[in-house]
Scaffold this active site. Structure first.
Site, PDB file in Angstrom:
ATOM      1  N   GLY A  46       0.835  -1.196   0.000  1.00 27.94           N
ATOM      2  CA  GLY A  46       0.000   0.000   0.000  1.00 27.94           C
ATOM      3  C   GLY A  46       0.869   1.246   0.000  1.00 27.94           C
ATOM      4  O   GLY A  46       1.989   1.228   0.508  1.00 27.94           O
ATOM      5  N   GLN A  51       3.327   9.938   0.686  1.00 28.20           N
ATOM      6  CA  GLN A  51       4.609   9.241   0.869  1.00 28.20           C
ATOM      7  C   GLN A  51       5.587   9.530  -0.268  1.00 28.20           C
ATOM      8  O   GLN A  51       6.786   9.289  -0.136  1.00 28.20           O
ATOM      9  CB  GLN A  51       4.389   7.729   1.003  1.00 28.20           C
ATOM     10  CG  GLN A  51       3.665   7.348   2.293  1.00 28.20           C
ATOM     11  CD  GLN A  51       3.474   5.847   2.394  1.00 28.20           C
ATOM     12  OE1 GLN A  51       2.483   5.308   1.917  1.00 28.20           O
ATOM     13  NE2 GLN A  51       4.433   5.166   3.002  1.00 28.20           N
ATOM     14  N   CYS A  94       5.810  -0.277   7.248  1.00 30.00           N
ATOM     15  CA  CYS A  94       5.458   0.886   6.428  1.00 30.00           C
ATOM     16  C   CYS A  94       6.670   1.279   5.601  1.00 30.00           C
ATOM     17  O   CYS A  94       7.782   1.309   6.111  1.00 30.00           O
ATOM     18  CB  CYS A  94       5.047   2.042   7.335  1.00 30.00           C
ATOM     19  SG  CYS A  94       4.641   3.548   6.427  1.00 30.00           S
ATOM     20  N   LEU A  95       6.453   1.584   4.327  1.00 27.53           N
ATOM     21  CA  LEU A  95       7.573   1.959   3.460  1.00 27.53           C
ATOM     22  C   LEU A  95       8.247   3.250   3.943  1.00 27.53           C
ATOM     23  O   LEU A  95       9.401   3.490   3.638  1.00 27.53           O
ATOM     24  CB  LEU A  95       7.090   2.125   2.012  1.00 27.53           C
ATOM     25  CG  LEU A  95       6.606   0.833   1.328  1.00 27.53           C
ATOM     26  CD1 LEU A  95       6.029   1.143  -0.051  1.00 27.53           C
ATOM     27  CD2 LEU A  95       7.732  -0.187   1.213  1.00 27.53           C
ATOM     28  N   HIS A 136      -4.510   1.801   7.601  1.00 20.98           N
ATOM     29  CA  HIS A 136      -3.125   2.281   7.696  1.00 20.98           C
ATOM     30  C   HIS A 136      -2.885   3.392   6.670  1.00 20.98           C
ATOM     31  O   HIS A 136      -2.328   4.442   6.990  1.00 20.98           O
ATOM     32  CB  HIS A 136      -2.174   1.094   7.456  1.00 20.98           C
ATOM     33  CG  HIS A 136      -0.719   1.451   7.313  1.00 20.98           C
ATOM     34  ND1 HIS A 136       0.248   0.981   8.172  1.00 20.98           N
ATOM     35  CD2 HIS A 136      -0.054   2.214   6.393  1.00 20.98           C
ATOM     36  CE1 HIS A 136       1.433   1.453   7.799  1.00 20.98           C
ATOM     37  NE2 HIS A 136       1.281   2.201   6.714  1.00 20.98           N
ATOM     38  N   GLU A 137      -3.363   3.164   5.442  1.00 21.43           N
ATOM     39  CA  GLU A 137      -3.144   4.156   4.363  1.00 21.43           C
ATOM     40  C   GLU A 137      -3.967   5.420   4.610  1.00 21.43           C
ATOM     41  O   GLU A 137      -3.491   6.531   4.349  1.00 21.43           O
ATOM     42  CB  GLU A 137      -3.484   3.559   2.999  1.00 21.43           C
ATOM     43  CG  GLU A 137      -2.694   2.305   2.602  1.00 21.43           C
ATOM     44  CD  GLU A 137      -1.194   2.438   2.755  1.00 21.43           C
ATOM     45  OE1 GLU A 137      -0.668   3.561   2.624  1.00 21.43           O
ATOM     46  OE2 GLU A 137      -0.534   1.417   3.020  1.00 21.43           O
ATOM     47  N   HIS A 140      -2.241   7.763   6.794  1.00 24.39           N
ATOM     48  CA  HIS A 140      -1.237   8.596   6.100  1.00 24.39           C
ATOM     49  C   HIS A 140      -1.874   9.885   5.588  1.00 24.39           C
ATOM     50  O   HIS A 140      -1.245  10.942   5.608  1.00 24.39           O
ATOM     51  CB  HIS A 140      -0.643   7.844   4.898  1.00 24.39           C
ATOM     52  CG  HIS A 140       0.479   6.919   5.247  1.00 24.39           C
ATOM     53  ND1 HIS A 140       1.651   7.347   5.829  1.00 24.39           N
ATOM     54  CD2 HIS A 140       0.629   5.577   5.079  1.00 24.39           C
ATOM     55  CE1 HIS A 140       2.469   6.308   6.000  1.00 24.39           C
ATOM     56  NE2 HIS A 140       1.870   5.219   5.565  1.00 24.39           N
TER      57      HIS A 140
HETATM   58 NI    NI Z   1       2.632   3.217   5.486  1.00 22.44          NI
END
Ligand code: NI
Length: 174
Positions: A46, A51, A94-95, A136-137, A140
């Site tokens: 995701g 991001q 998470c990236l 989660h997204e 963000h």
């Molecule tokens: Ni993330």
């Protein structure tokens, strides 16, 4: 499609609240294509637009496993309409918080209203990993990362570690 640089903690841009998209046009579709490419390249499931530094309420996801047919999903202006009271625990990565896994409790099911890749209004019922990932997204989009769910002390330790890693990456190694 272009692979973009993914911002990592403690970059302040990740704290920004993303703005709603007025219309899903070619520019937004190009952004979604780039986001998907960037996410696949980083081996994530995701990614939110913020991001890669774009404060728009756009998310891409793909929960298909390695070797399975790809299943890209696009969410523009996602809004959680319903969520159940039962929480489920998941160790989230998470990236933007590389190499860290943090236990987060979230509603185990939720219903989300959104616009799809073509700007059509859609509704999806989510459970299991899909529910975890989409929440989660959406975090963000509100400027929230998984570091919000750990103690202040642990957060500053992780941030220090991540800042150091980044500094090393910039160094020239002979
Ligand atoms: Ni993330």
């Amino acid at each position: 499609m272009t692979v973009k640089t993914i911002l990592t903690e403690p970059n302040k841009i990740l704290r920004q609240v993303s703005l709603p998209v007025e219309k899903v046009g070619n520019e937004e579709r190009r952004l979604m294509d780039d986001m998907l490419e960037t996410m696949y390249d980083a081996k994530g499931i995701g990614l939110a637009a913020i991001q890669i530094g774009v404060p728009k309420r756009i998310i891409v996801m793909d929960l298909s496993k390695e070797g399975e047919k790809k299943h890209p999903m696009y969410f523009v202006n996602p809004v959680i309409k319903n969520k159940n009271e039962v929480l489920s625990k998941y160790e989230e990565g998470c990236l933007s918080v590389p190499n860290q896994f943090i236990e987060v409790n979230r509603p185990s099911m939720c219903e989300v209203e959104y616009l799809d890749y073509n700007g059509e209004k859609k509704n999806i019922k989510c459970d299991n990993l899909l529910a975890t990932c989409i929440q989660h997204e959406i975090d963000h989009l509100e400027g929230i990362t998984i570091l919000t769910y750990v103690s202040k002390l642990k957060r500053s330790m992780i941030e220090k570690k991540l800042s150091k890693t980044k500094a090393n990456e910039d160094r020239v190694v002979l």
